[in-house]
Design a protein around this motif. Structure first.
Motif, PDB file in Angstrom:
ATOM      1  N   ARG A  35       0.774  -1.032  -0.096  1.00 13.32           N
ATOM      2  CA  ARG A  35       0.038   0.022  -0.118  1.00 13.32           C
ATOM      3  C   ARG A  35       0.743   1.310  -0.195  1.00 13.32           C
ATOM      4  N   SER A  92      -0.995  -0.942  -6.208  1.00 13.20           N
ATOM      5  CA  SER A  92      -1.026  -0.942  -4.765  1.00 13.20           C
ATOM      6  C   SER A  92      -2.241  -1.076  -4.098  1.00 13.20           C
ATOM      7  N   TRP A  93      -3.256  -1.382  -5.091  1.00 19.20           N
ATOM      8  CA  TRP A  93      -4.598  -1.489  -4.675  1.00 19.20           C
ATOM      9  C   TRP A  93      -5.323  -3.011  -5.055  1.00 19.20           C
ATOM     10  N   PRO A  94      -6.286  -3.190  -4.210  1.00 13.86           N
ATOM     11  CA  PRO A  94      -6.863  -4.910  -4.306  1.00 13.86           C
ATOM     12  C   PRO A  94      -7.097  -5.191  -5.675  1.00 13.86           C
ATOM     13  N   GLU A  95      -6.825  -6.530  -5.779  1.00 14.22           N
ATOM     14  CA  GLU A  95      -7.051  -7.160  -7.000  1.00 14.22           C
ATOM     15  C   GLU A  95      -6.243  -6.940  -8.111  1.00 14.22           C
ATOM     16  N   HIS A 162     -12.138   2.712   0.218  1.00 14.97           N
ATOM     17  CA  HIS A 162     -12.054   2.191   1.761  1.00 14.97           C
ATOM     18  C   HIS A 162     -13.624   2.150   2.045  1.00 14.97           C
ATOM     19  N   HIS A 178      -8.658  -2.175   6.646  1.00 12.79           N
ATOM     20  CA  HIS A 178      -8.533  -2.439   5.410  1.00 12.79           C
ATOM     21  C   HIS A 178      -7.132  -2.750   4.900  1.00 12.79           C
ATOM     22  N   TYR A 179      -6.173  -2.097   5.477  1.00 20.70           N
ATOM     23  CA  TYR A 179      -4.752  -2.234   5.251  1.00 20.70           C
ATOM     24  C   TYR A 179      -4.321  -3.872   5.796  1.00 20.70           C
ATOM     25  N   TYR A 182      -6.023  -6.576   3.438  1.00 18.19           N
ATOM     26  CA  TYR A 182      -5.274  -6.558   1.935  1.00 18.19           C
ATOM     27  C   TYR A 182      -4.023  -7.254   1.978  1.00 18.19           C
ATOM     28  N   ASN A 183      -3.012  -6.900   3.180  1.00 20.44           N
ATOM     29  CA  ASN A 183      -1.922  -7.639   3.240  1.00 20.44           C
ATOM     30  C   ASN A 183      -2.050  -8.949   3.597  1.00 20.44           C
ATOM     31  N   GLU A 185      -4.596 -11.054   2.485  1.00 19.11           N
ATOM     32  CA  GLU A 185      -5.033 -11.498   1.600  1.00 19.11           C
ATOM     33  C   GLU A 185      -3.981 -11.804   0.375  1.00 19.11           C
ATOM     34  N   ILE A 186      -2.930 -10.944   0.441  1.00 17.60           N
ATOM     35  CA  ILE A 186      -1.850 -11.264  -0.378  1.00 17.60           C
ATOM     36  C   ILE A 186      -0.924 -12.376  -0.114  1.00 17.60           C
TER      37      ILE A 186
END
Length: 230
Positions: A35, A92-95, A162, A178-179, A182-183, A185-186
């Motif tokens: 991010r 740096s954003w989802p998906e 967000h 959210h942060y 996101y991390n 999930e990766i």
């Protein structure tokens, strides 16, 4: 007279792409997917020091603003044909990392992180306050809608990403959750492919060595250049 005044923006982009395309053809892509405000600008500088061709950030930001929320990831795939390393939005954003992983098999991914989610939150709110807030305060929704970065109102994407409200666009708990999600999930996505993902905190003493080991290269440098510190 500056070449920027002579050659229109779109033409400069095409000329740069024509120069870069043969240089990166067949080379492994590297995506920096941490991010914003996790050291991505320092990572970009480190790659440039090593001679990698890094994607033009302003062009990626323009594409991101126009196509990310519409799900037009094909635009980003095309953009990636003209460089080897990519950072900041939309990477740096989802998906986005999932699409890049499918589009460019064999790529490497670097997830930069801060010491804690709270540290990241404090950094991004300070940085955005300097850019768009009144007297350095955390920006309001109206501040974001009237900001002219890239396009007028583009910074309002913070709220769209967000899911915060106009009353509190930087709601602390929402952004921190959210942060963290996101991390995680990766990390989960790459859990069976440790050779493809490096989780990296640039402030750790051995961070640069981990970086070059992950890339499988040698470097005359021993540390990351520090950029945009907040």
């Amino acid at each position: 007279m500056s070449i920027k005044k002579i050659v229109p923006y779109r033409q400069r982009i095409r000329l740069r792409n024509l120069r870069n395309a043969p240089k990166v053809r067949g080379k492994q892509k590297i995506f920096c997917i941490g991010r914003n405000k996790t050291g991505t600008t320092s990572l970009k500088k480190a790659f440039q020091q090593l001679g990698y061709i890094v994607g033009h950030q302003r062009e990626a930001e323009r594409l991101h603003h126009k196509h990310y929320f519409a799900g037009r990831f094909d635009k980003f795939v095309r953009y990636c044909r003209y460089a080897q390393v990519f950072q900041d939005v939309p990477f740096s954003w989802p998906e986005t990392y999932k699409v890049m992983d499918q589009a460019f098999p064999g790529s490497k991914f670097i997830l930069t992180v801060r010491d804690s989610p709270e540290q990241w939150y404090n950094s991004i709110t300070r940085f955005h306050g300097k850019l768009w807030g009144k007297d350095g305060a955390v920006p309001t929704a109206d501040d974001l809608k009237n900001a002219t970065y890239i396009f007028k109102g583009a910074p309002y994407n913070v709220v769209k990403l967000h899911g915060t409200s106009d009353d509190d666009p930087y709601h602390r708990e929402t952004l921190i959750n959210h942060y963290k999600a996101y991390n995680q999930e990766i990390i989960e996505y790459f859990k069976d492919r440790p050779e493809d993902l490096l989780v990296l905190n640039l402030t750790e003493p051995d961070a640069y060595q981990k970086f070059i080991d992950f890339l499988g290269i040698e470097s005359d440098y021993t540390a990351f250049p520090w950029e945009n510190k907040t």
